[in-house]
Design an enzyme around this catalytic site. Sequence first.
Site, PDB file in Angstrom:
ATOM      1  N   ILE A   5       0.836  -1.207   0.000  1.00 25.35           N
ATOM      2  CA  ILE A   5       0.000   0.000   0.000  1.00 25.35           C
ATOM      3  C   ILE A   5       0.869   1.254   0.000  1.00 25.35           C
ATOM      4  O   ILE A   5       0.385   2.344  -0.237  1.00 25.35           O
ATOM      5  CB  ILE A   5      -0.964   0.041   1.212  1.00 25.35           C
ATOM      6  N   ASP A   6       2.172   1.094   0.289  1.00 24.52           N
ATOM      7  CA  ASP A   6       3.051   2.273   0.395  1.00 24.52           C
ATOM      8  C   ASP A   6       3.543   2.785  -0.964  1.00 24.52           C
ATOM      9  O   ASP A   6       4.032   3.914  -1.048  1.00 24.52           O
ATOM     10  CB  ASP A   6       4.282   1.936   1.263  1.00 24.52           C
ATOM     11  N   ARG A   9     -13.067  22.279  14.361  1.00 17.28           N
ATOM     12  CA  ARG A   9     -11.875  21.739  15.026  1.00 17.28           C
ATOM     13  C   ARG A   9     -10.727  21.526  14.037  1.00 17.28           C
ATOM     14  O   ARG A   9     -10.923  21.514  12.825  1.00 17.28           O
ATOM     15  CB  ARG A   9     -12.196  20.360  15.613  1.00 17.28           C
ATOM     16  N   ARG A  67      -8.234  16.802  17.183  1.00 20.73           N
ATOM     17  CA  ARG A  67      -8.598  15.391  17.305  1.00 20.73           C
ATOM     18  C   ARG A  67      -7.773  14.579  16.312  1.00 20.73           C
ATOM     19  O   ARG A  67      -7.481  15.045  15.210  1.00 20.73           O
ATOM     20  CB  ARG A  67     -10.081  15.172  17.001  1.00 20.73           C
ATOM     21  N   ARG A  83      -5.311  -1.456   4.703  1.00 23.47           N
ATOM     22  CA  ARG A  83      -4.845  -2.648   3.976  1.00 23.47           C
ATOM     23  C   ARG A  83      -5.958  -3.671   3.800  1.00 23.47           C
ATOM     24  O   ARG A  83      -5.727  -4.762   3.267  1.00 23.47           O
ATOM     25  CB  ARG A  83      -3.702  -3.302   4.760  1.00 23.47           C
TER      26      ARG A  83
END
Length: 357
Positions: free
Chosen positions: A135-136, A171, A275, A284
């Site tokens: 996935i990288d 936020r 947050r 993944r």
Amino acid sequence: MKRIGMLTSGGDCQALNAAMRGVVKSLLNSGEQVEIYGFLDGYRGLIYSNFRMLTWADFSGILTKGGTILGSSRTPFKTIKDPDENGIDKVDAMLQTYHKLRLDCLVVLGGNGTHKTANLLRENGLNVVTLPKTIDNDLYGTDMTFGFQSAVNIATDCIDMIHTTASSHGRVFIVEVMGHKVGYLTLNAGIAGGADIILIPEIPYDIDKVVEAIEERNKRGSRFTILAVAEGAISKEDAKLSKKELKEKQAKSKYPSVSYEIADKILKKTGKEVRVTVPGHTQRGGTPCPYDRVFASRLGAEAGKLILKGEYGFMVGYKNREIVKVPLDEVAGKLKMVDPKSSIIKEAKMLGISFGD
Ligand code: F6P
């Protein structure tokens, strides 16, 4: 008759099954007689001769299935030459399994570490063909790896969902995206999800610049800010530390991950509520997206072609929109990183995205 061993190693990702199906379909459809030995849990299966004979039926209905039907494990290259806890020489054991089963070749699906071991096996005389998964998208020698686009979709969905709640509450939100060393996933999901600030390992950040970007948005009337932060994002000060110093510092850190440290710094400097959301391994998981299904199937089919021609010692990769074969010794041991001077970074900056630099 071809006797093919197959394994999936390292962190899993989407489309591993689609890729294996592609290899096997292309072999079987060629009319060649093949026997498929599926090694379980990555290189561990090859070391301990733990395998399952696979047939047509095993590859039917798995195009859309996430994970890997063979299981996977991490077998670090760093210690591959060390004996295991029972004194077994792991490399020797892998060679023995291969020769004992009289395999014609080994098909290995994996990322960086996996490719180093695959190349070592090649250097020891085994016929190896590999497929680029992660996935990288950080594998050298290929413009794309399968799993990446599916993970981009998931991380983007996460940022999309954060958008609505961030805007309601005014936020600051941090979405922590996978990628310890390389920021392709964060960069792409960040742009796709409309993140205001993107922090990646390749571009060390200055917290004051990050705060400046948040304040700037507020001045323009935007009540909220979204940061896409890679797991391996690093501050300018930390980037100056040696590997050892950084490891020691991280070991002592009170924060569960880099995003919490950044959140704390933003809170202290701005007084704003921050947050953190960590989609983690969901990135993944699940079914591969259509791009990955097509891509992995194509790579698998081309791997099948190489095997039929007896061309070994290659990774099947993707360069300049073409499927190509890349010598394994060119791939092993190198990382493909985001170039801070690349056009995608320049374009993202033109869109007003801050990289905190
Ligand atoms: O396989 C790549 C990857 O998902 C990285 O993005 C992430 O940093 C790492 O693996 C997580 O590894 P593990 O699943 O072993 O926790």
